[in-house]
Enzyme design. Structure first.
Site, PDB file in Angstrom:
ATOM      1  CD  GLN A 165       8.220  -0.796  -4.744  1.00 36.94           C
ATOM      2  OE1 GLN A 165       8.207  -1.303  -5.705  1.00 36.94           O
ATOM      3  NE2 GLN A 165       8.399  -1.303  -3.412  1.00 36.94           N
ATOM      4  CG  PHE A 166       2.707   1.585  -1.077  1.00 32.53           C
ATOM      5  CD1 PHE A 166       2.964   1.619   0.339  1.00 32.53           C
ATOM      6  CD2 PHE A 166       2.546   0.358  -1.639  1.00 32.53           C
ATOM      7  CE1 PHE A 166       2.862   0.463   1.144  1.00 32.53           C
ATOM      8  CE2 PHE A 166       2.321  -0.648  -0.971  1.00 32.53           C
ATOM      9  CZ  PHE A 166       2.567  -0.711   0.448  1.00 32.53           C
ATOM     10  CB  THR A 167       7.676   0.316  -0.097  1.00 31.21           C
ATOM     11  OG1 THR A 167       8.116  -0.261  -1.504  1.00 31.21           O
ATOM     12  CG2 THR A 167       6.339  -0.616   0.261  1.00 31.21           C
TER      13      THR A 167
END
Length: 150
Positions: A78-80
């Site tokens: 989950q890069f966000t």
């Protein structure tokens, strides 16, 4: 490294209308990394999550860990989690690790989990557009950031 840990009664990941992984009672872990993260941080964060005592015992107290309950984990990249919303209304993700670096650490984190839990570990599909479904038990959600933990 940042993680959102949600205690779930079930969770699943679907890619292109196909369920690629699912778990029952355990943790859904959303995992993001930045350029400064490394395997040592992965180890420390995984150990913290493995030992989290957020399952209820027979007295209703949160005293039990994944191992105590034979819980499962579903780990989703989950890069966000590194979104920067300081300027304007469109988040910037420049603080997130590059895809190659993030994928390497994601895979290492999954390996750490499998070392301790074996087949009780499910994963998302790194870089794919995923639909994540869950039933949050509690609800119980914890945010962990290696910058403030270690």
């Amino acid at each position: 490294m940042r993680a959102i840990v949600q205690r779930v009664s079930q969770a699943s990941v679907t890619v292109e209308d196909e369920v690629v992984s699912s778990i029952s009672r355990g943790f859904l872990i959303l995992l993001g990394c930045c350029p400064a993260d490394n395997e040592q941080i992965c180890e420390k964060l995984w150990t913290k999550i493995l030992k989290l005592r957020i399952f209820e015992d027979e007295d209703g107290k949160t005293n039990l860990s994944l191992n105590d309950t034979e819980g499962e984990v579903l780990i989703v990249s989950q890069f966000t989690l590194y979104a920067d919303c300081k300027k304007g209304n469109r988040p910037s993700f420049t603080a997130a690790g590059s895809p190659d670096h993030a994928n390497q650490l994601y895979r290492y984190f999954v390996d750490c989990a499998r070392r301790d839990l074996g087949e009780r570990v499910g994963t998302g599909s790194f870089g794919a557009s995923m639909e994540v479904a869950l039933i949050n038990s509690g609800p119980f959600t914890i945010y962990l950031d290696s910058d403030t933990l270690f």
